[in-house]
Design an enzyme around this catalytic site. Sequence first.
Site, PDB file in Angstrom:
ATOM      1  N   HIS A 163      -0.210  -3.632   1.244  1.00 43.89           N
ATOM      2  CA  HIS A 163      -0.624  -5.035   0.644  1.00 43.89           C
ATOM      3  C   HIS A 163      -0.426  -5.057  -0.867  1.00 43.89           C
ATOM      4  O   HIS A 163      -0.637  -3.710  -1.447  1.00 43.89           O
ATOM      5  CB  HIS A 163      -1.794  -5.370   0.921  1.00 43.89           C
ATOM      6  CG  HIS A 163      -2.102  -6.258   2.145  1.00 43.89           C
ATOM      7  ND1 HIS A 163      -1.493  -7.248   2.339  1.00 43.89           N
ATOM      8  CD2 HIS A 163      -2.918  -5.957   3.137  1.00 43.89           C
ATOM      9  CE1 HIS A 163      -1.836  -7.761   3.530  1.00 43.89           C
ATOM     10  NE2 HIS A 163      -2.800  -6.929   4.074  1.00 43.89           N
ATOM     11  N   CYS A 219       3.559  -7.693  -1.526  1.00 39.36           N
ATOM     12  CA  CYS A 219       3.321  -8.717  -2.265  1.00 39.36           C
ATOM     13  C   CYS A 219       3.179  -8.616  -3.683  1.00 39.36           C
ATOM     14  O   CYS A 219       2.814  -7.558  -4.190  1.00 39.36           O
ATOM     15  CB  CYS A 219       2.202  -9.655  -1.670  1.00 39.36           C
ATOM     16  SG  CYS A 219       2.355 -10.230  -0.095  1.00 39.36           S
TER      17      CYS A 219
END
Length: 365
Positions: A163, A219
Amino acid sequence: MFMLVNCSNCRTPLQLPPGAQSIRCAICQAITKIADPRAVPPPSSSQYAPPPASNSPFPPPSPYSQAPPGPPPNAHGRKKAVICGISYRYSRHELKGCINDAKCMRYLLINKFKFPEASILMLTEEETDPYRLPTKYNLRMALYWLVQGCQPGDSLLFHYSGHGSRQRNYNGDEVDGYDETLCPLDFETQGMIVDDEINATIVKPIPHGVKLHAIIDACHSGTVLDLPFLCRMNRSGQYVWEDHRPRSGVWKGTSGGEVISFSGCDDDQTSADTSALSRITSTGAMTFCFIQAIERGQGATYGSILNSMRSTIRSTGSGSDLGNGAVTSLITMLLTGGSASGGLRQEPQLTSCQPFDVYTRPFSL
């Protein structure tokens, strides 16, 4: 031999030169005075760290306090890599492909680019060594280990699959007003690693003659190394270098070395965690496309790699945004009638410490 100590204010690990009695933190500018080399705390005993092996009363030795593994430096330099894949297993943030990404990248480095196995430090939840779990402490230490003792001719690599996020920037050194971040395994309790720290740790120290490549599948990862220049490329392959140097004048480049980063998407985009791309198992879309470009012979230059990755991303999947594994995999969308022409809404990015011609600069690790 450098000694690692923690900043007395923000706890960032710092490399103390031999004989020095104090050091200024590159992150918070606080001065830390050194009284005892044991000031560095052991890894936090969180829920993510397993206990030491039961047949020994002592924990295993830390890999970060030892000399860099691998053969001694030679005329062609030494190769070292840190590979981090985090699945956030058993949490609401779970991702499916990140550990596979790490394994695939390790295989590529060993078999294609001849990295010695002993010179690759893996951080995943599958590791039994508590120092090799992808916690914030361990990831910080691994990044310091990566650049420690580097010499002209060395080739370094940092691969991260997990992440990524962003947070409001308050010191004015971001063009878009946000700092990009990486999310270690224990980020909910220990916090994220901000791009300013990543830059200070593995970009600024790189000396002349050393090159570092980063491959970041997360991301909001476009400028997560805070490199000064971003290659803005359109769909026809034309590009310009955007200047992302802070208006404050703070230098975000290297100490003479070369740092280039491939990232999964732009700073305001999300990256897909998908099984549709590989047809076999879950992988991060960006990592898969990077490896595919190399294996298909499209890795001659930085421009050919970036074009190949973007082409594969555009030609696969539906036009809906996918958080990095948080919502659904691309295969599910295909099975439920998603369009195959729109492509994922993520655009792999290339950033660098200096502009260069992406179509003539050969790619090598």
